[in-house]
Design a protein around this motif. Structure first.
Motif, PDB file in Angstrom:
ATOM      1  N   THR A 217       7.824   2.460 -10.935  1.00 37.48           N
ATOM      2  CA  THR A 217       7.513   3.362  -9.823  1.00 37.48           C
ATOM      3  C   THR A 217       6.255   4.179 -10.101  1.00 37.48           C
ATOM      4  OG1 THR A 217       8.951   5.091 -10.752  1.00 37.48           O
ATOM      5  CG2 THR A 217       9.947   3.535  -9.204  1.00 37.48           C
ATOM      6  N   SER A 218       5.412   3.684 -11.004  1.00 44.52           N
ATOM      7  CA  SER A 218       4.222   4.449 -11.374  1.00 44.52           C
ATOM      8  C   SER A 218       3.201   4.504 -10.245  1.00 44.52           C
ATOM      9  CB  SER A 218       3.578   3.849 -12.627  1.00 44.52           C
ATOM     10  OG  SER A 218       3.239   2.487 -12.410  1.00 44.52           O
ATOM     11  N   GLY A 219       3.258   3.543  -9.334  1.00 44.25           N
ATOM     12  CA  GLY A 219       2.357   3.545  -8.185  1.00 44.25           C
ATOM     13  C   GLY A 219       3.090   3.904  -6.909  1.00 44.25           C
ATOM     14  N   ASP A 220       2.396   3.777  -5.802  1.00 41.23           N
ATOM     15  CA  ASP A 220       3.016   4.082  -4.513  1.00 41.23           C
ATOM     16  C   ASP A 220       4.038   3.028  -4.109  1.00 41.23           C
ATOM     17  OD1 ASP A 220       1.500   6.365  -4.284  1.00 41.23           O
ATOM     18  OD2 ASP A 220      -0.098   5.388  -3.121  1.00 41.23           O
ATOM     19  N   GLU A 221       3.848   1.802  -4.569  1.00 41.40           N
ATOM     20  CA  GLU A 221       4.751   0.714  -4.227  1.00 41.40           C
ATOM     21  C   GLU A 221       5.652   0.381  -5.413  1.00 41.40           C
ATOM     22  OE1 GLU A 221       4.987  -0.692  -1.260  1.00 41.40           O
ATOM     23  OE2 GLU A 221       3.373   0.561  -0.436  1.00 41.40           O
TER      24      GLU A 221
ATOM     25  N   ARG B 156       7.565  -1.927  -8.003  1.00 45.08           N
ATOM     26  CA  ARG B 156       7.355  -3.241  -8.599  1.00 45.08           C
ATOM     27  C   ARG B 156       8.561  -3.559  -9.468  1.00 45.08           C
ATOM     28  NH1 ARG B 156       5.063  -5.489 -13.215  1.00 45.08           N
ATOM     29  NH2 ARG B 156       4.572  -3.421 -14.067  1.00 45.08           N
TER      30      ARG B 156
END
Length: 552
Positions: free
Chosen positions: A485-489, A491
C-alpha cells in the motif's frame, strides 16, 4: 459452461464435469434446459461474489437441474438459487450451502419438484417459498441460521406437498405464514411432513387474527427442540399428527387462536400442552408413540459433507447470558458454537469475556448485565461497523459511536444518516473514548500502522481497545503484509483473500497478524495482551481476543 447455458437451444441437455467451477457472474437459465452432472460425481458451482447466483427464470419452464451442488462466497443477504415465475421445473440430487445468506428462494411458480435436495451450512434461512402452487418438495436441511436466528423453510401462500427433515436449525424447521401484502394466498391444500431435531421449533403456523390460516395438514416428528415443538397461532380447521420427545409439545395461541383443529399427539410430556388466546373447539387426542425414525443425515453424494468433527459444550453466553449447549456447526472454530439466543459466535463471546475482564473491574459476567446495571454509565464507546451482537448493549453508554467505512467519503461525513470514519484518520478529537471495540476489522485496514497511531490518539489515557482478529492460540510468529500500500494503488503481494464485510459484500484482507503484534503495539504506546477464552474446553480455549491499554 456459462457460454453453453447462455447460448443453448430450448430442450438441450448440458452435462457438467464433476469439478469445482468458480463463477463470478450470475448464471441465468431462461430456456428449458436439462443441466446435469456428466458422471455420478457432483460438480460444484461456486459463486464468488455476493450478487451472483443460479437463476431459473420463467422461460426455463419444463427444464431441470440434477446432480449439481451450489455454494457461495460472500453471500450474506441474497440466495444461491432463485426460481421465479416458473411453471414445471425439477431440481433433483442437488446440494445448496456454504453461504452466509439464504439457501434458495422460490416465488410466483407452480408445479416445481425438489427431490433429494440437501441444504446445509447457511447463515440465514435454508429456503423461502412465496406464492407458489402445487409444489412437491423432499428436502434435508442441516446447520441453518448460523449467523442469525432463521427458519429452515418459510412458506407463504403455498400449496402442495412439503417433506422436510431438519437438524440444527436456529429457528423453525418450517414456518408457515400469510403471503406478503398484495400477493394472494394459495387456495389449495398444503400437506406437511416434518422431522425436526435440535431446532427452535419443528413447526410454526402463524396466521393473522383477521384471516386465520386454513387447509393445512401436518405430520410432525420433533425431538430436542428449544421452544414448543408445534405452535399453532391464528389458524382454523388444521389436522396435525405429531410425536415429540424431550420437547415442549404443543401450544395453541393467538388473538383468534387455533380453532376447530384436530390433533393426535404422542409425547413424553402430556402435561405440557398449552391452550391460550382465542383457541377453542379443538380436538386433541393422545396416541401411542410410533417407531422413532433415524435423525436427518446428509446424502452420501453431496459436496457438503461435514469438514469437522462434531463437538458441543455446555456454557453461558458472555453477551446475553443464555445458558445451554453450544454446538460446532462448521470447520472454523471462531465462527461457530453460536449462542442459542443472540447467535453470538465463539469469537464474539470470547471478545465479550475479554472486554468484561477490564471494564468495571470484571464485576459483570455478561454484556447484558454490564449495560442493565449501569456499568457503562460513565463510559464513552466507539464501535466501528454496523453489525455484531454487542451493539444493543454498548449503545447504552451515554456516548456511543458506530460508523461505516467508505473510501469515497471523509471521516465525519454522513451516508444515509450513518457516520463514516476512516480508522487511520477519524474525525474525533484527542482523548475522546474510554473504550474502542473492533471485531475482525483491523486485518482489513489498508495501513494498520496509521490506525494504531489514531487509536492511541482518540483513546483517553488508560482507555482500552478490545479487539479480535482472525487468529487462534497458535499464531504465526510475524505479521505479514498481503498488499503493498506504499502507493495510491494496491499491489497484491500474495493471492487476494476476502472476508464478508457485514453488509453483504466482501472486504480485502491487508494483513495476516502474528505474535509480534504485541511488541508492535507496545511501540505505539498501546501495551497489549492476548486473552484466551476462559473455558474448560480445550477446543474453545484456543480462541484469542486482545486488549490494548493506552499508557497514561
Amino acid at each position: 459452461m456459462l457460454r453453453a447455458v447462455h447460448t443453448a437451444a430450448p430442450g438441450a441437455t448440458i452435462l457438467v464435469a464433476p469439478e469445482i467451477i468458480d463463477i463470478d457472474t450470475s448464471l441465468t437459465v431462461s430456456v428449458p434446459l436439462k443441466l446435469a452432472s456428466s458422471s455420478q460425481e457432483r460438480p460444484l458451482l461456486r459463486f464468488l461474489t455476493a450478487d451472483t447466483r443460479l437463476v431459473i427464470e420463467a422461460g426455463a419452464s419444463g427444464g431441470s437441474v440434477a446432480g449439481i451442488d451450489i455454494a457461495g462466497r460472500g453471500h450474506r443477504e441474497g440466495s444461491l438459487l432463485e426460481i421465479e415465475g416458473v411453471d414445471d421445473f425439477t431440481v433433483t440430487s442437488t446440494g445448496i450451502g456454504r453461504c452466509e445468506g439464504l439457501g434458495f428462494a422460490m416465488r410466483e411458480s407452480s408445479n416445481v419438484r425438489m427431490e433429494q435436495v440437501f441444504v446445509s451450512d447457511v447463515g440465514l434461512g435454508g429456503g423461502e417459498i412465496v406464492h407458489c402452487r402445487n409444489v412437491d418438495l423432499d428436502i434435508v436441511m442441516t446447520m441453518i441460521g448460523r449467523r442469525a436466528r432463521a427458519d429452515a423453510l418459510t412458506l407463504a401462500g403455498v400449496s402442495g406437498k412439503v417433506a422436510l427433515a431438519a437438524r440444527d436449525v436456529s429457528g423453525n424447521a418450517i414456518n408457515v405464514r400469510h403471503s406478503p401484502e398484495g400477493a394472494p394466498s394459495a387456495s389449495a391444500p398444503l400437506r406437511l411432513h416434518v422431522h425436526a431435531v435440535e431446532c427452535f421449533r419443528a413447526l410454526g403456523i402463524l396466521g393473522n387474527s383477521d384471516t386465520p390460516l386454513e387447509a393445512i395438514s401436518a405430520d410432525v416428528v420433533a425431538e430436542d427442540v428449544e421452544d414448543w415443538a408445534v405452535l399453532l397461532n391464528n389458524c382454523d380447521g388444521l389436522e396435525v399428527a405429531m410425536q415429540t420427545r424431550r420437547s415442549e409439545p404443543l401450544r395453541l395461541d393467538g388473538r383468534a387462536g387455533a380453532r376447530n383443529c384436530t390433533i393426535a399427539i404422542a409425547t413424553d410430556r402430556p402435561d405440557r400442552i398449552v391452550t391460550a388466546g382465542g383457541s377453542k373447539e379443538n380436538t386433541i387426542s393422545e396416541v401411542a408413540m410410533a417407531n422413532w425414525p433415524p435423525p436427518p443425515r446428509a446424502p452420501s453424494a453431496t459436496s457438503f459433507k461435514p469438514r469437522f468433527s462434531p463437538h458441543e459444550v455446555e456454557d453461558t453466553c458472555t453477551v446475553c447470558g443464555w445458558h445451554g449447549v453450544f454446538r460446532r456447526t462448521q470447520d472454523k472454530i471462531r465462527e461457530t458454537f453460536a449462542c442459542g439466543a443472540c447467535r453470538a459466535s465463539l469469537r464474539y463471546r470470547a471478545q465479550a469475556q475479554a472486554l468484561l475482564s477490564v471494564v468495571e473491574g470484571g464485576r459483570y459476567a455478561t454484556l447484558r448485565a454490564l449495560a442493565a446495571e449501569g456499568g457503562l454509565a460513565d463510559k464513552s464507546v466507539f464501535e466501528p461497523g454496523q453489525a455484531g451482537p454487542f451493539r444493543p448493549y454498548l449503545r447504552q453508554a451515554p456516548v456511543y459511536k458506530s460508523s461505516l467505512f467508505d473510501p469515497r467519503m471523509r471521516s465525519g461525513d454522513l451516508v444515509n444518516g450513518i457516520e463514516c470514519q476512516d480508522l487511520t484518520a477519524t474525525s474525533f478529537g484527542p482523548e475522546t473514548f474510554d473504550l474502542v471495540v473492533t471485531s475482525d476489522i483491523m486485518e482489513h485496514v489498508r495501513r494498520p500502522d496509521a490506525a494504531w497511531t489514531e487509536l492511541h490518539r482518540i483513546l483517553k489515557p488508560g482507555g482500552y481497545h478490545v479487539f479480535s482478529i482472525p487468529v487462534t492460540a497458535k499464531m504465526a510468529e510475524k505479521c505479514v503484509s498481503r498488499v503493498d500500500t506504499s502507493g495510491d494503488e494496491d499491489r497484491l503481494l500474495m493471492p487476494a483473500v476476502y472476508h464478508g464485510d457485514g453488509s453483504g459484500g466482501l472486504s480485502l484482507v491487508y494483513t495476516d497478524f502474528g505474535a509480534d503484534l504485541l511488541d508492535i503495539l507496545d511501540g505505539y504506546g498501546l501495551p497489549t495482551i492476548a486473552v484466551p477464552y476462559a473455558t474448560d474446553d480445550d477446543m474453545c480455549g484456543r480462541v484469542l481476543s486482545f486488549v490494548s491499554r493506552r499508557r497514561r
